[in-house]
Scaffold this motif. Structure first.
Motif, PDB file in Angstrom:
ATOM      1  N   PRO A 132      -7.211   2.217   6.404  1.00 43.55           N
ATOM      2  CA  PRO A 132      -6.623   1.370   5.357  1.00 43.55           C
ATOM      3  C   PRO A 132      -5.528   0.425   5.860  1.00 43.55           C
ATOM      4  O   PRO A 132      -5.545  -0.765   5.525  1.00 43.55           O
ATOM      5  N   ASN A 183     -12.882  -2.105   0.287  1.00 46.35           N
ATOM      6  CA  ASN A 183     -13.032  -3.433   0.878  1.00 46.35           C
ATOM      7  C   ASN A 183     -14.380  -4.020   0.509  1.00 46.35           C
ATOM      8  O   ASN A 183     -15.404  -3.719   1.119  1.00 46.35           O
ATOM      9  N   TRP A 215       0.835  -1.206   0.000  1.00 50.67           N
ATOM     10  CA  TRP A 215       0.000   0.000   0.000  1.00 50.67           C
ATOM     11  C   TRP A 215       0.873   1.261   0.000  1.00 50.67           C
ATOM     12  O   TRP A 215       0.646   2.200  -0.771  1.00 50.67           O
ATOM     13  N   PHE A 264      -5.332  -6.502  -3.412  1.00 47.22           N
ATOM     14  CA  PHE A 264      -4.660  -6.885  -2.174  1.00 47.22           C
ATOM     15  C   PHE A 264      -5.129  -8.251  -1.671  1.00 47.22           C
ATOM     16  O   PHE A 264      -4.368  -8.971  -1.024  1.00 47.22           O
ATOM     17  N   TYR A 311      -9.199  -4.065  -2.784  1.00 49.51           N
ATOM     18  CA  TYR A 311      -8.355  -3.490  -3.828  1.00 49.51           C
ATOM     19  C   TYR A 311      -8.195  -1.985  -3.655  1.00 49.51           C
ATOM     20  O   TYR A 311      -8.965  -1.316  -2.957  1.00 49.51           O
ATOM     21  N   GLY A 312      -7.166  -1.457  -4.313  1.00 51.75           N
ATOM     22  CA  GLY A 312      -6.929  -0.021  -4.334  1.00 51.75           C
ATOM     23  C   GLY A 312      -7.120   0.522  -5.733  1.00 51.75           C
ATOM     24  O   GLY A 312      -6.755  -0.127  -6.719  1.00 51.75           O
ATOM     25  N   LYS A 346      -7.311   5.130  -3.192  1.00 49.71           N
ATOM     26  CA  LYS A 346      -8.330   4.769  -2.212  1.00 49.71           C
ATOM     27  C   LYS A 346      -8.374   3.253  -2.057  1.00 49.71           C
ATOM     28  O   LYS A 346      -8.209   2.508  -3.028  1.00 49.71           O
ATOM     29  N   LEU A 347      -8.620   2.789  -0.836  1.00 44.96           N
ATOM     30  CA  LEU A 347      -8.764   1.360  -0.573  1.00 44.96           C
ATOM     31  C   LEU A 347     -10.242   1.001  -0.529  1.00 44.96           C
ATOM     32  O   LEU A 347     -11.031   1.673   0.157  1.00 44.96           O
ATOM     33  N   LEU A 405      -5.589  -3.734   6.028  1.00 48.21           N
ATOM     34  CA  LEU A 405      -4.601  -4.566   5.351  1.00 48.21           C
ATOM     35  C   LEU A 405      -3.881  -5.498   6.326  1.00 48.21           C
ATOM     36  O   LEU A 405      -3.609  -6.657   5.993  1.00 48.21           O
TER      37      LEU A 405
END
Length: 566
Positions: free
Chosen positions: A193, A183, A53, A257, A170-171, A180-181, A197
């Protein structure tokens, strides 16, 4: 931030040892498995999701292009740079240090992190009596789970369709250029974030945090879709708009991710039938009957042409023997060793080209014939073969139908013993790399390989290709094999020395266009194929600044999707 400042920042995140900038050290990352090569500012290998990240955020803030890469086993250059026509410097993020898999829902699902490979997943699930979406195929060369999901990769197993999930962490970079993350794993991991993770990586998933209604973990509709034999469209092909969902089919336009996927029960007491014929109509008759009339779908139905049989038997023999005696788990390491040998030999001009291939081909030739006599007999009698694998419950129904289907001298079949069945499937797998080996051994006569994976219409009855003479004369060897019930065919052409392979490929593709086929069927557009406008529009919604893997699908490589001419 300048490039030198970015390098210092990346080293502070991952440690200097995991940031490569020397062209010699980065070559194996920036050169594709079969296609693709370009320059990079750096290759970074983060050791955790938080590091990944931070690396991605630093690259975005510095205005660099990011290309995500796992095993680098793609065939169309989809995870490597493409030439030197980019308007920004490139950083490759290699994910192989994060080989983490979490088994959830009593083994019915898994959460995979970026470095997880298919062979690793298969090994992890085996004691549970479960298996992943894909088995014996890309897994044998160390392909990653994320590669399959990102590219909607297909496979040999009829009931499962392309790799697909609606659950991912994902980002993405938004319209304002901020990372931006997102979920959508269907698992409550908090709101910060980096906390999200850390928890995703640790597998800290209390039962109450895991939602059952978060979305599909595989393409459950395909089992019905493939049976529609009168439909005027293919059953599956790369980036079918119906199978694009965030991480699924993203082609690297977001930073994945974690993905949450379904697993499947391992079939026991299966049966394998070796079917031979000189009539393509006879095989199509069989295909249509099985898909429309059988009480359940077979596990797989793999087609192979006589020429592919011959090339695979000779030039895939060492691959066959390696899997047979060492198992699929050792193959990724062998392929990695082969790559290192090739890299070393390329620096020594006194050695012949393709040294590792020549060594492996010679080693394979020292062993006796490795296929059952019955298969060689069928090779002499018939031109086309189908390897049909069915579950225990479907075995008797299959026998009954094949007894009726057999008629005259143009078709026959036998039921394989367990050992013969294993050998049949290994031969089919060996066909996938046989053209590459043939080209390497015959490099003086062969220019290169044109490799096309094509999805034919489900109602296509004249499925076997007949090249016009003006193309056929430029081809040394044609290899036809594929996933017959899905009408997905792999067509490899070894082109004569001195000819333009790209021009020949485009002539073949125009013929496929006239037949209503779609391509590529499994391997992603990469930098070889033009993505349709609707797919490019989808990529643009994922990545509005065009900072992740630009140029994929032969789209513009420029920032903010500016036209190449601007």
């Amino acid at each position: 931030m300048s490039s030198s400042e970015l390098i210092l920042r990346l080293r502070s995140i991952t440690g200097a040892h995991h940031v490569l900038t020397d062209p010699g050290q980065t070559l194996r990352f920036r050169k594709g498995f079969r296609f693709g090569l370009g320059d990079v500012l750096a290759v970074v290998s983060p050791g955790s999701l938080v590091e990944m990240w931070r690396v991605a955020r630093a690259c975005v803030e510095a205005g660099k292009i990011v290309i995500m890469q796992a095993a680098n086993t793609g065939l169309t250059g989809g995870s490597t740079p493409d030439g030197d026509t980019y308007d920004r410097e490139i950083v490759i993020i290699s994910t192989l240090r994060m080989r983490v898999i979490h088994v959830i829902e009593d083994g019915r699902q898994v959460v995979c992190l970026p470095g997880a490979t298919l062979d690793q997943l298969e090994t992890r699930l085996a004691p549970l009596g479960r298996e992943p979406h894909s088995v014996i195929g890309s897994s044998c060369i160390g392909a990653s789970v994320f590669g399959g999901v990102s590219n909607n990769s297909g496979g040999a197993l009829i009931q499962r369709g392309p790799a697909y999930t609606e659950m991912a962490l994902y980002g993405r970079v938004d319209e304002n250029g901020e990372l931006k993350l997102v979920n959508h794993l269907g698992i409550d991991l908090g709101s910060d974030p980096e906390d999200i993770l850390r928890r995703a990586e640790a597998g800290n998933y209390p039962a109450k945090t895991v939602r059952q209604d978060a979305g599909k973990g595989h393409d459950s509709d395909y089992i019905t879709h493939v049976r529609e034999i009168d439909a005027d469209t293919p059953a599956r092909y790369n980036a079918d708009p119906k199978r694009l969902h965030e991480g699924a089919g993203c082609a690297g336009k977001v930073i994945l991710f974690a993905v949450r996927l379904d697993t499947f029960p391992v079939e026991k007491n299966t049966a394998v039938f070796w079917i031979g014929t000189n009539s393509t109509d006879a095989l199509e008759e069989l295909r249509r009957h099985v898909l429309s009339e059988f009480s359940a779908l077979p596990i797989s139905g793999e087609y192979i042409h006589r020429d592919a049989f011959d090339i695979a038997e000779k030039y895939g023999k060492d691959t066959f023997l390696a899997i047979r005696h060492l198992g699929t788990r050792r193959l990724p390491q062998l392929f990695a060793l082969k790559a290192r040998i090739d890299l070393l030999c390329s620096r020594l001009s006194i050695l012949p080209s393709h040294m590792s291939d020549r060594i492996m081909q010679f080693a394979g030739s020292l062993f006796p014939k490795h296929l059952p006599k019955k298969m060689y007999d069928y090779r002499d009698r018939f031109e086309h073969y189908l390897i049909l694998k069915v579950s225990e419950d479907l075995t008797e129904e299959t026998r009954d139908y094949l007894r009726k289907w057999r008629s005259g001298a143009d078709r026959d079949w036998f039921e394989c013993t367990p050992d013969e069945g294993v050998r049949a499937m290994l031969l089919r797998f060996a066909a996938a790399g046989a053209a590459i080996r043939y080209r390497a051994i015959h490099s003086a006569e062969a220019e290169d390989i044109v490799a096309i994976d094509v999805a034919l219409r489900r109602n296509e009855e004249d499925w076997f290709e007949h090249l016009p003479e003006e193309i056929s004369r430029d081809v040394i060897v044609k290899l036809y094999y594929g996933h017959f019930f899905c009408h997905v065919m792999h067509q490899d052409y070894v082109i004569r020395k001195g000819l333009d392979c790209m021009e020949i490929e485009h002539r073949i593709l125009r013929l496929l266009d006239q037949r209503g086929a779609r391509y590529p069927a499994e391997h992603n557009f990469g930098h070889l194929y033009d993505a349709p406008d609707d797919v490019k529009a989808y990529y643009r919604t994922l990545d509005p600044c065009n900072c992740f893997n630009p140029g994929i699908g032969r789209a513009t490589k420029k920032k903010n999707w500016q036209a190449e001419s601007v």
